[in-house]
Scaffold this active site. Structure first.
Site, PDB file in Angstrom:
ATOM      1  N   GLN A 167       0.991  -0.993   0.135  1.00 58.95           N
ATOM      2  CA  GLN A 167       0.002  -0.215   0.310  1.00 58.95           C
ATOM      3  C   GLN A 167       0.931   1.802   0.027  1.00 58.95           C
ATOM      4  OE1 GLN A 167      -2.305   1.989   2.867  1.00 58.95           O
ATOM      5  NE2 GLN A 167      -3.919   1.068   2.032  1.00 58.95           N
ATOM      6  N   CYS A 172      -7.127   7.182   4.136  1.00 55.54           N
ATOM      7  CA  CYS A 172      -6.357   7.724   5.671  1.00 55.54           C
ATOM      8  C   CYS A 172      -6.895   9.436   6.055  1.00 55.54           C
ATOM      9  CB  CYS A 172      -4.629   7.547   6.072  1.00 55.54           C
ATOM     10  SG  CYS A 172      -4.158   8.294   7.084  1.00 55.54           S
TER      11      CYS A 172
END
Length: 488
Positions: free
Chosen positions: A86, A115
């Site tokens: 990621q 995020c």
């Protein structure tokens, strides 16, 4: 390009990407307990592009190492078919460059689009991408077309179900292999309930696998709850974060292992793969949770090295035995490398055991400058430096060619600049030419440079020569071994 990997995202139990948690020891432990796929922690594209891929023969890993020698990403053969890398990115070309750098060592590539942390959103990454569908489409389309491994992304839900579904449908058209959905809005936190209804709406609206995430607080307390969460969201797979951080044996069909055993298994991987002790300590603290005030918890909190962590868990002997094995392997590989160096040694190279110590020279003068000046005076071509990096300890050696003769120091240095200065010293001493040391008395180059640009006399570090020739050769070994072993 056609995806040519067996990685499948349906019916899977997946370790979620977690900053400071999803490093190699945790990923391997999750696989041991039954996870099907593991995601690494989010790594930023710009940081990864500074890294060099290094084969670590001591640890039997592939390391991506930053210029400061810090290992940014470490992986091994055991997880190669099941680890998804990621990254945080807000630029399609940078994302593709990173994907190409790591794709041969991982099973898939994921873009973090969920995020909510400021460090991520301020750089237009993470959840900030949710408000820029064009950029999302650009990044994902570029990756899907540019690499052979499956591409996924992880998002959070938008304020309305309709907007979320529309965004996911647009994402699906990029050709990605799956989408992970954290069932909370970007402003919501773990204490807020997960929106299973939104994940379900997404699952019913698209044909690609949907991976449900965010169920640790409300749903997933034990292994059987994973299926409950999957049914509530109609998702293809389930991704687990905090429940796995607290006890990675959540993936075990037979139920939890005793926490003590889990922590010892984690420590074994941390030692085996030379995990930095601060990261090891952080992950163990997440597992101990309410037990941090126990005697063992206090010992862990006080630990300042991997060895002290092992001693806190009565694993001192394991640490000593593992470290001894690594040291023996390191020595064996060093001997082999030295033998190969000796066999390949060019007998025509003039050698001396010298090092460059900048304290022995005026701040603005180096042996390389003196050698360049001498070549100009004698009407020789400029010196040519050929520098290599040794695989095991990553030290440098340079050979300088002057007037068709080669010179080098037999001592290896910690930087390319120092190695080149040492080679210049060997040449100057062989020729009987001054090298500019303070003990040699008046230095004519100082006076010469004083008459020149004063900028040439500043910003010097470890003997860097601002007047160096621009045609030096640099021959760096890209896939080298890292000498890092557990610190004693």
């Amino acid at each position: 390009m056609t995806v040519n990997t067996p990685l499948c995202f349906r019916g899977k139990k997946i370790l979620a990407p977690m900053v400071r948690v999803g490093t190699l020891p945790m990923r391997l432990l999750a696989l041991d307990y039954g996870a099907d796929i593991v995601y690494c922690e989010e790594l930023i594209d710009i940081k990864m592009l500074q890294c060099k891929r290094v084969i670590n023969e001591v640890l039997e890993t592939v390391d991506f190492v930053a210029p400061n020698d810090r290992v940014v990403f470490r992986t091994c053969e055991r997880e190669r078919q099941r680890v998804v890398f990621q990254m945080g990115s807000a630029d399609a070309e940078r994302a593709l460059a990173v994907a190409k750098l790591v794709e041969s060592d991982v099973a898939g590539i994921d873009i973090n689009m969920g995020c909510p942390k400021e460090y991520s959103t301020k750089a237009s990454m993470g959840a900030a991408l949710l408000s820029d569908p064009d950029k999302i489409e650009s990044i994902l389309t570029t990756l899907v077309k540019g690499i052979c491994k499956p591409v996924t992304c992880k998002i959070r839900i938008l304020p309305s179900v309709e907007d979320t579904v529309n965004l996911v449908k647009r994402i699906e058209k990029t050709g990605i292999a799956a989408i992970a959905v954290h069932g909370r809005k970007k402003e919501e936190r773990p204490q807020h309930p997960v929106h299973c209804d939104v994940i379900k709406a997404i699952s019913e609206a698209v044909s690609i696998p949907v991976i449900a995430n965010g169920g640790s607080h409300d749903f997933i307390k034990e292994y059987a709850d994973i299926e409950t969460f999957q049914k509530a969201t109609a998702a293809s797979s389930v991704m687990i974060a905090r429940a796995a951080m607290w006890n990675p044996s959540i993936f075990r069909k037979e139920g939890f292992c005793p926490l003590k055993d889990v922590m010892q298994d984690y420590i074994k991987y941390a030692v085996r793969y030379d995990n930095h002790y601060t990261n090891t300590k952080y992950c163990l603290c997440q597992m101990l949770r309410e037990q941090l005030e126990t005697t063992q918890g206090k010992k862990l909190h006080a630990a300042q090295s991997t060895q002290e962590i092992c001693e806190a868990f009565e694993m001192g002997d394991f640490y000593e035995e593992t470290t001894a094995i690594f040291e023996a392997k390191k020595t064996s590989l060093e001997t082999k490398t030295q033998d190969e160096d000796d066999q390949m040694e060019d007998p025509d190279v003039i050698k001396m055991a010298v090092r460059f110590d900048k304290r022995e020279y005026p701040p603005q003068i180096t042996p390389k400058m003196y050698l360049l000046e001498w070549c100009r005076k004698e009407k020789h071509p400029q010196p040519v430096y050929e520098t290599v990096q040794r695989p095991l300890d990553r030290l440098f050696c340079s050979v300088v060619t002057v007037a068709e003769r080669k010179y080098r120091s037999t001592l290896w240095d910690k930087s390319k600049k120092l190695a080149e200065q040492a080679a210049a010293i060997v040449c100057l001493r062989t020729l009987g030419v001054p090298e500019g040391k303070l003990c040699e008395g008046e230095n004519h180059l100082i006076n010469k440079r004083k008459r020149g640009d004063p900028e040439c006399l500043i910003n010097r570090d470890h003997g860097e020569d601002l007047a160096e020739p621009s045609h030096k050769k640099a021959n760096f070994i890209e896939e080298t071994s890292d000498m890092k072993v557990p610190k004693m």
